[in-house]
Design an enzyme around this catalytic site. Sequence first.
Site, PDB file in Angstrom:
ATOM      1  N   CYS A 169      -1.088  62.452  21.893  1.00 36.58           N
ATOM      2  CA  CYS A 169       0.368  62.557  21.777  1.00 36.58           C
ATOM      3  C   CYS A 169       0.976  61.476  22.655  1.00 36.58           C
ATOM      4  O   CYS A 169       0.663  61.400  23.852  1.00 36.58           O
ATOM      5  CB  CYS A 169       0.832  63.940  22.226  1.00 36.58           C
ATOM      6  SG  CYS A 169       2.616  64.081  22.459  1.00 36.58           S
ATOM      7  N   CYS A 221       4.500  57.828  17.685  1.00 37.05           N
ATOM      8  CA  CYS A 221       4.146  59.246  17.708  1.00 37.05           C
ATOM      9  C   CYS A 221       3.042  59.444  16.685  1.00 37.05           C
ATOM     10  O   CYS A 221       3.139  58.942  15.556  1.00 37.05           O
ATOM     11  CB  CYS A 221       5.364  60.110  17.365  1.00 37.05           C
ATOM     12  SG  CYS A 221       4.993  61.859  17.144  1.00 37.05           S
TER      13      CYS A 221
END
EC number: 5.1.1.3
Length: 256
Positions: free
Chosen positions: A69, A181
């Site tokens: 992440c 992302c």
Amino acid sequence: MLIIDSGIGGLSILDNIKKKFPHINYIYMLDNEAFPYGKKKEKFLIERSIKIINAIKKIYPIKMVIIACNTASTISLPTLKKTFSIPIIGVLPVFKPAIKITKNKIIGLIATRSTINSLYIKKTIYKYSLENTIKIIATNELAVIAEKKVRKLSISNIKLKKIFQSWIILSIKPDTIILGCTHFSFLKKEIQQIFHKPINFIDPGDTIVNKIEKYFYQKKIKKNILLCSKYNKQIKQLVFFLKKYKFKKIQEINLN
């Protein structure tokens, strides 16, 4: 190998790893109880990451951790590396390949607000914007749209266009987009269609393999496992999508 994310975004990283190392075994920690990480405060992300790693280390012989992440990586990576002796590898927006590929010197970066506002990203943008124009979109909504897509729920093209509106109206648009992302990798096709022109996507998963290659000899986990922080309807909706990752077990892990 342990891979951590709050949703399915980290599976895009796993896809790249499996292409290079098809026989490795892994644990995927889907921390859906804390989804999305992009909206969480720094203190929470650091403490949550430490709690997850400690909890799983008690059960499985993990030898390497990938924080799959961007938001969690930009915030918690320094602390995690100091806390644990095993290799901790983060996923960060990749700028150098974008600089090499772009033809019009206009590069787009799309990431969560937390990632965009991190000191690391601010410094990196300043460094590379001296010779290139870097256009930024900060959004938390796109990760939610990606989650809907993999669950085969309907996604709104109108919402997608609204997110990218500031780029759509440009007379000269970015020819290269950095996906900041891991969730966004599942929306390349939809993003491409919005711009009606070829786009170079810079995916963090493309570079992660080189970082982890030297650690694979330490592998000891014998089967692929998916852990979640809460077994609920959303996890059940993912079962069909998860089949290709050959998880032998899906179970909830108590982090309280």
